[in-house]
Write a protein that holds these residues in place. Structure first.
Motif, PDB file in Angstrom:
ATOM      1  N   ASP A  39       0.841  -1.196   0.000  1.00  0.00           N
ATOM      2  CA  ASP A  39       0.000   0.000   0.000  1.00  0.00           C
ATOM      3  C   ASP A  39       0.880   1.251   0.000  1.00  0.00           C
ATOM      4  O   ASP A  39       1.598   1.523   0.951  1.00  0.00           O
ATOM      5  CB  ASP A  39      -0.914  -0.004   1.219  1.00  0.00           C
ATOM      6  CG  ASP A  39      -1.817   1.207   1.269  1.00  0.00           C
ATOM      7  OD1 ASP A  39      -2.416   1.535   0.223  1.00  0.00           O
ATOM      8  OD2 ASP A  39      -1.906   1.821   2.337  1.00  0.00           O
ATOM      9  N   GLN A  40       0.849   1.998  -1.097  1.00  0.00           N
ATOM     10  CA  GLN A  40       1.745   3.134  -1.252  1.00  0.00           C
ATOM     11  C   GLN A  40       1.392   4.301  -0.332  1.00  0.00           C
ATOM     12  O   GLN A  40       2.277   5.043   0.079  1.00  0.00           O
ATOM     13  CB  GLN A  40       1.768   3.589  -2.700  1.00  0.00           C
ATOM     14  CG  GLN A  40       2.420   2.571  -3.611  1.00  0.00           C
ATOM     15  CD  GLN A  40       2.435   3.027  -5.057  1.00  0.00           C
ATOM     16  OE1 GLN A  40       1.949   4.096  -5.387  1.00  0.00           O
ATOM     17  NE2 GLN A  40       2.979   2.193  -5.918  1.00  0.00           N
ATOM     18  N   LEU A  41       0.125   4.482  -0.008  1.00  0.00           N
ATOM     19  CA  LEU A  41      -0.248   5.576   0.882  1.00  0.00           C
ATOM     20  C   LEU A  41       0.363   5.381   2.272  1.00  0.00           C
ATOM     21  O   LEU A  41       0.777   6.348   2.918  1.00  0.00           O
ATOM     22  CB  LEU A  41      -1.765   5.711   0.968  1.00  0.00           C
ATOM     23  CG  LEU A  41      -2.297   6.857   1.815  1.00  0.00           C
ATOM     24  CD1 LEU A  41      -1.772   8.196   1.310  1.00  0.00           C
ATOM     25  CD2 LEU A  41      -3.806   6.844   1.835  1.00  0.00           C
ATOM     26  N   SER A  42       0.448   4.144   2.700  1.00  0.00           N
ATOM     27  CA  SER A  42       1.030   3.888   4.016  1.00  0.00           C
ATOM     28  C   SER A  42       2.512   4.223   4.045  1.00  0.00           C
ATOM     29  O   SER A  42       3.061   4.546   5.097  1.00  0.00           O
ATOM     30  CB  SER A  42       0.809   2.435   4.435  1.00  0.00           C
ATOM     31  OG  SER A  42       1.533   1.566   3.599  1.00  0.00           O
ATOM     32  N   TRP A  43       3.187   4.170   2.891  1.00  0.00           N
ATOM     33  CA  TRP A  43       4.605   4.534   2.842  1.00  0.00           C
ATOM     34  C   TRP A  43       4.797   5.990   3.247  1.00  0.00           C
ATOM     35  O   TRP A  43       5.840   6.352   3.779  1.00  0.00           O
ATOM     36  CB  TRP A  43       5.163   4.361   1.444  1.00  0.00           C
ATOM     37  CG  TRP A  43       5.114   3.013   0.860  1.00  0.00           C
ATOM     38  CD1 TRP A  43       4.663   1.854   1.440  1.00  0.00           C
ATOM     39  CD2 TRP A  43       5.529   2.655  -0.445  1.00  0.00           C
ATOM     40  NE1 TRP A  43       4.783   0.819   0.569  1.00  0.00           N
ATOM     41  CE2 TRP A  43       5.302   1.272  -0.605  1.00  0.00           C
ATOM     42  CE3 TRP A  43       6.057   3.365  -1.508  1.00  0.00           C
ATOM     43  CZ2 TRP A  43       5.596   0.595  -1.769  1.00  0.00           C
ATOM     44  CZ3 TRP A  43       6.352   2.683  -2.668  1.00  0.00           C
ATOM     45  CH2 TRP A  43       6.129   1.311  -2.792  1.00  0.00           C
ATOM     46  N   VAL A  44       3.820   6.817   2.960  1.00  0.00           N
ATOM     47  CA  VAL A  44       3.908   8.237   3.294  1.00  0.00           C
ATOM     48  C   VAL A  44       3.416   8.484   4.716  1.00  0.00           C
ATOM     49  O   VAL A  44       3.984   9.297   5.448  1.00  0.00           O
ATOM     50  CB  VAL A  44       3.076   9.077   2.296  1.00  0.00           C
ATOM     51  CG1 VAL A  44       3.062  10.536   2.681  1.00  0.00           C
ATOM     52  CG2 VAL A  44       3.597   8.882   0.881  1.00  0.00           C
ATOM     53  N   LEU A  45       2.373   7.773   5.119  1.00  0.00           N
ATOM     54  CA  LEU A  45       1.728   8.064   6.395  1.00  0.00           C
ATOM     55  C   LEU A  45       2.509   7.554   7.605  1.00  0.00           C
ATOM     56  O   LEU A  45       2.609   8.248   8.614  1.00  0.00           O
ATOM     57  CB  LEU A  45       0.318   7.471   6.404  1.00  0.00           C
ATOM     58  CG  LEU A  45      -0.655   8.069   5.390  1.00  0.00           C
ATOM     59  CD1 LEU A  45      -1.994   7.349   5.456  1.00  0.00           C
ATOM     60  CD2 LEU A  45      -0.829   9.552   5.623  1.00  0.00           C
ATOM     61  N   ILE A  46       3.068   6.367   7.511  1.00  0.00           N
ATOM     62  CA  ILE A  46       3.757   5.784   8.669  1.00  0.00           C
ATOM     63  C   ILE A  46       4.958   6.625   9.109  1.00  0.00           C
ATOM     64  O   ILE A  46       5.127   6.865  10.313  1.00  0.00           O
ATOM     65  CB  ILE A  46       4.132   4.314   8.408  1.00  0.00           C
ATOM     66  CG1 ILE A  46       2.863   3.472   8.360  1.00  0.00           C
ATOM     67  CG2 ILE A  46       5.089   3.783   9.462  1.00  0.00           C
ATOM     68  CD1 ILE A  46       3.073   2.025   7.990  1.00  0.00           C
ATOM     69  N   PRO A  47       5.808   7.101   8.194  1.00  0.00           N
ATOM     70  CA  PRO A  47       6.911   7.951   8.655  1.00  0.00           C
ATOM     71  C   PRO A  47       6.460   9.235   9.349  1.00  0.00           C
ATOM     72  O   PRO A  47       7.198   9.774  10.179  1.00  0.00           O
ATOM     73  CB  PRO A  47       7.686   8.256   7.374  1.00  0.00           C
ATOM     74  CG  PRO A  47       7.418   7.085   6.506  1.00  0.00           C
ATOM     75  CD  PRO A  47       5.986   6.723   6.785  1.00  0.00           C
ATOM     76  N   LEU A  48       5.267   9.734   9.054  1.00  0.00           N
ATOM     77  CA  LEU A  48       4.772  10.906   9.772  1.00  0.00           C
ATOM     78  C   LEU A  48       4.721  10.650  11.272  1.00  0.00           C
ATOM     79  O   LEU A  48       5.087  11.507  12.076  1.00  0.00           O
ATOM     80  CB  LEU A  48       3.379  11.296   9.271  1.00  0.00           C
ATOM     81  CG  LEU A  48       3.287  11.971   7.916  1.00  0.00           C
ATOM     82  CD1 LEU A  48       1.820  12.188   7.542  1.00  0.00           C
ATOM     83  CD2 LEU A  48       4.031  13.278   7.915  1.00  0.00           C
ATOM     84  N   LEU A  49       4.251   9.463  11.643  1.00  0.00           N
ATOM     85  CA  LEU A  49       4.195   9.100  13.058  1.00  0.00           C
ATOM     86  C   LEU A  49       5.598   9.022  13.640  1.00  0.00           C
ATOM     87  O   LEU A  49       5.868   9.563  14.721  1.00  0.00           O
ATOM     88  CB  LEU A  49       3.465   7.764  13.238  1.00  0.00           C
ATOM     89  CG  LEU A  49       3.412   7.211  14.665  1.00  0.00           C
ATOM     90  CD1 LEU A  49       2.631   8.149  15.566  1.00  0.00           C
ATOM     91  CD2 LEU A  49       2.795   5.826  14.661  1.00  0.00           C
ATOM     92  N   GLY A  50       6.501   8.369  12.917  1.00  0.00           N
ATOM     93  CA  GLY A  50       7.865   8.237  13.417  1.00  0.00           C
ATOM     94  C   GLY A  50       8.572   9.564  13.568  1.00  0.00           C
ATOM     95  O   GLY A  50       9.244   9.821  14.577  1.00  0.00           O
ATOM     96  N   PHE A  51       8.423  10.435  12.576  1.00  0.00           N
ATOM     97  CA  PHE A  51       9.082  11.734  12.648  1.00  0.00           C
ATOM     98  C   PHE A  51       8.466  12.609  13.743  1.00  0.00           C
ATOM     99  O   PHE A  51       9.162  13.398  14.375  1.00  0.00           O
ATOM    100  CB  PHE A  51       9.038  12.446  11.302  1.00  0.00           C
ATOM    101  CG  PHE A  51       9.842  11.745  10.240  1.00  0.00           C
ATOM    102  CD1 PHE A  51      11.042  11.125  10.537  1.00  0.00           C
ATOM    103  CD2 PHE A  51       9.387  11.682   8.943  1.00  0.00           C
ATOM    104  CE1 PHE A  51      11.788  10.475   9.566  1.00  0.00           C
ATOM    105  CE2 PHE A  51      10.117  11.036   7.958  1.00  0.00           C
ATOM    106  CZ  PHE A  51      11.324  10.430   8.264  1.00  0.00           C
ATOM    107  N   THR A  52       7.170  12.465  13.985  1.00  0.00           N
ATOM    108  CA  THR A  52       6.532  13.218  15.073  1.00  0.00           C
ATOM    109  C   THR A  52       7.053  12.745  16.424  1.00  0.00           C
ATOM    110  O   THR A  52       7.375  13.565  17.293  1.00  0.00           O
ATOM    111  CB  THR A  52       4.998  13.070  15.009  1.00  0.00           C
ATOM    112  OG1 THR A  52       4.545  13.514  13.734  1.00  0.00           O
ATOM    113  CG2 THR A  52       4.328  13.877  16.101  1.00  0.00           C
ATOM    114  N   ILE A  53       7.154  11.439  16.605  1.00  0.00           N
ATOM    115  CA  ILE A  53       7.682  10.896  17.867  1.00  0.00           C
ATOM    116  C   ILE A  53       9.130  11.326  18.055  1.00  0.00           C
ATOM    117  O   ILE A  53       9.529  11.757  19.139  1.00  0.00           O
ATOM    118  CB  ILE A  53       7.541   9.366  17.897  1.00  0.00           C
ATOM    119  CG1 ILE A  53       6.074   8.978  17.979  1.00  0.00           C
ATOM    120  CG2 ILE A  53       8.315   8.766  19.070  1.00  0.00           C
ATOM    121  CD1 ILE A  53       5.814   7.491  17.799  1.00  0.00           C
TER     122      ILE A  53
END
Length: 148
Positions: A56-70
């Motif tokens: 799922d290509q959308l998850s490639w963009v969304l998951i790092p958002l969580l990591g970078f926020t943390i």
């Protein structure tokens, strides 16, 4: 009075929800209200991977958002913990003397710095590795399609 140790732990534990911003700046803080957005999008990305798989290509963009926020909130916790008592009290306790107790560093502050450094660095490296892995896998897949 705003305590440096409490702010550092709030930035580490509740940073992606903006808790440290609300503690220091009140409920009217805009950035505090905006921080949960990338957190929620990242959690949605994790849910998409569980539902649709790793392609799922959308998850490639969304998951790092969580990591970078943390990771960013862990960095803020480190910055809070390392600030001098004079700077802390001038910024967040202007009515108190510059060497007042809420701005001092103790062992709980050092623990917040150490834990934030370990977890923040690990999450940042994992987010970067995840992003680069999927980006390069996508590039290889596209090159195969073109060559066929």
């Amino acid at each position: 009075m705003k305590n440096k140790t409490v702010a550092a732990w709030l930035a580490f534990i509740g940073g992606p929800l903006g808790l440290h911003r609300f503690y220091l700046h009140g409920l009217g803080d805009t950035l505090g209200w905006l921080l949960p957005i990338p957190t929620a999008l990242g959690l949605y990305g994790i849910q998409r991977v569980q539902q649709f798989g790793q392609d799922d290509q959308l998850s490639w963009v969304l998951i790092p958002l969580l990591g970078f926020t943390i990771a960013g909130c862990a960095l803020v916790a480190i910055l809070y913990g390392l600030s001098s008592p004079e700077k802390w009290n001038t910024s967040f306790n202007p009515q108190a003397p510059q060497n007042a107790a809420p701005g001092t560093t103790n062992w709980f502050t050092i623990a917040a710095i150490a834990v934030s450094l370990m977890v923040g660095a690990a999450v940042l490296m994992a987010s970067l590795a995840y992003s680069f892995q999927h980006y390069f896998e996508y590039q290889i897949e596209e090159a195969r399609k073109i060559s066929q």
